[in-house]
Scaffold this active site. Structure first.
Site, short mmCIF file in Angstrom:
data_model
loop_
_atom_site.label_atom_id
_atom_site.label_comp_id
_atom_site.label_asym_id
_atom_site.label_seq_id
_atom_site.Cartn_x
_atom_site.Cartn_y
_atom_site.Cartn_z
N TYR A 23 -3.29 6.77 31.18
CA TYR A 23 -4.11 7.07 32.36
C TYR A 23 -3.22 7.64 33.45
O TYR A 23 -2.42 6.92 34.05
CB TYR A 23 -4.81 5.79 32.81
CG TYR A 23 -5.67 5.89 34.06
CD1 TYR A 23 -6.14 7.12 34.55
CD2 TYR A 23 -6.03 4.74 34.77
CE1 TYR A 23 -6.92 7.19 35.68
CE2 TYR A 23 -6.82 4.81 35.91
CZ TYR A 23 -7.25 6.04 36.35
OH TYR A 23 -8.03 6.11 37.49
N LYS A 65 -6.45 9.73 29.70
CA LYS A 65 -7.39 9.99 30.79
C LYS A 65 -6.60 10.77 31.83
O LYS A 65 -5.73 10.22 32.52
CB LYS A 65 -7.93 8.68 31.38
CG LYS A 65 -8.84 8.88 32.58
CD LYS A 65 -9.26 7.55 33.21
CE LYS A 65 -10.09 7.78 34.46
NZ LYS A 65 -10.46 6.50 35.12
#
Length: 297
Positions: A139, A167
């Site tokens: 992320y 992400k």
């Protein structure tokens, strides 16, 4: 291991409901998880940024993992937000998630301590090695962490078998393009910004880790599937229909607006925990206007 289809197209970064006294409302969390799974969410991230992970205790997070896992079994995947800016803490939390049999782990770039790229690589490598059976999604969100996970580092990490996706929330389409260019095709790239989901699809992402999917999960599924089947005009139409909502949900720090929107729809999700606070009236009114425009109130 690298089979991102397991995570699907639409992953909701789920909010954490609280009671009036500020404690976690596990009953509402269970109901909301089922609601999301029934309305377009392939997977749920529990205890990520949108879930207010900085103000949750490890005990609260672990209980949320168990409650949601049981609630959506057979309906949606559960991805545990077990990242930390302390590598040993992230390892301990991730090992617990793996023992629960969860479907994946979201690992945020370490925040505040601003490690160099080599430190970032070693951090994620250590976590992946500690729980080799658990698929991991990186992320990258520099606006919150103060550090940017560079494409070259992502490509190195993508060589580790259980690091399967990222992400990407840098907001930089060139950076996302470079990640796609130098990682294997089976490595999944997810947009970390609702408003960039469609542009990210055009450069090779597979879906979105979404906030707006609390409200429009089915529409996001429709948009992504339209793009995948060559119906680009339809995908663009849906994107533009939802664009104002995407932007309104980030008029102040997430998850303040999405919680306010859910409350407008009758969900008893409570307020955010300090240092976050309720939104001003003008933001609530804008949310109300957008929901009414979309026929959701």
């Amino acid at each position: 291991m690298k089979n991102v289809v397991n995570f699907g197209r639409v992953i909701t970064a789920m909010i954490t409901p609280f009671k009036a006294d500020g404690s976690v409302n596990y009953t509402v969390a269970e109901k909301l998880a089922v609601h999301l799974a029934d309305r377009g969410s392939d997977s749920l991230v529990i205890c990520g940024t949108t879930g207010e992970s900085p103000t949750l205790t490890w005990e609260e997070e672990y209980e949320l993992f168990k409650v949601v896992q049981k609630a959506v079994a057979g309906k949606a995947k559960v991805i545990a937000g077990t990242g930390s800016n302390c590598t040993n803490e992230a390892i301990a939390a991730t090992e617990k998630a793996a023992k629960l049999g969860l479907d994946g782990s979201l690992q945020v770039v370490p925040y505040y301590n601003k490690p160099p790229q080599e430190g970032l690589y070693r951090h994620f490598q250590a976590i992946a090695s500690a729980a080799p059976e658990l698929p991991i999604m990186l992320y990258n969100v520099p606006g919150r962490t103060g550090s940017n996970l560079l494409p070259e580092t992502v490509a190195q990490l993508a060589e580790i078998p259980n690091i399967v996706a990222i992400k990407e929330a840098s907001g930089n389409l060139d950076q996302a393009s470079q990640i796609r260019h130098i990682t294997p095709p089976e490595f999944g790239i997810y947009s970390g910004d609702d408003s960039l989901t469609l542009p990210m699809l055009a450069i090779g992402s597979v879906g979105v880790v979404s906030v707006a999917s609390h409200l429009v999960g089915e529409k996001l599924q429709q948009m992504i599937q339209a793009f995948e089947t060559g119906q680009v005009q339809l995908a663009t139409q849906i994107h533009l229909q939802l664009f104002d909502l995407f932007k309104t949900l980030f008029l102040t720090a997430n998850p303040i607006p999405v919680k306010a929107a859910l409350k407008l729809q009758g969900w008893e999700v409570g307020s955010t925990r300090l240092p976050l606070c309720d939104p001003p009236d003008e933001i609530v009114q804008k949310l109300k206007d957008e929901l009414m425009k979309l026929g959701m109130l």
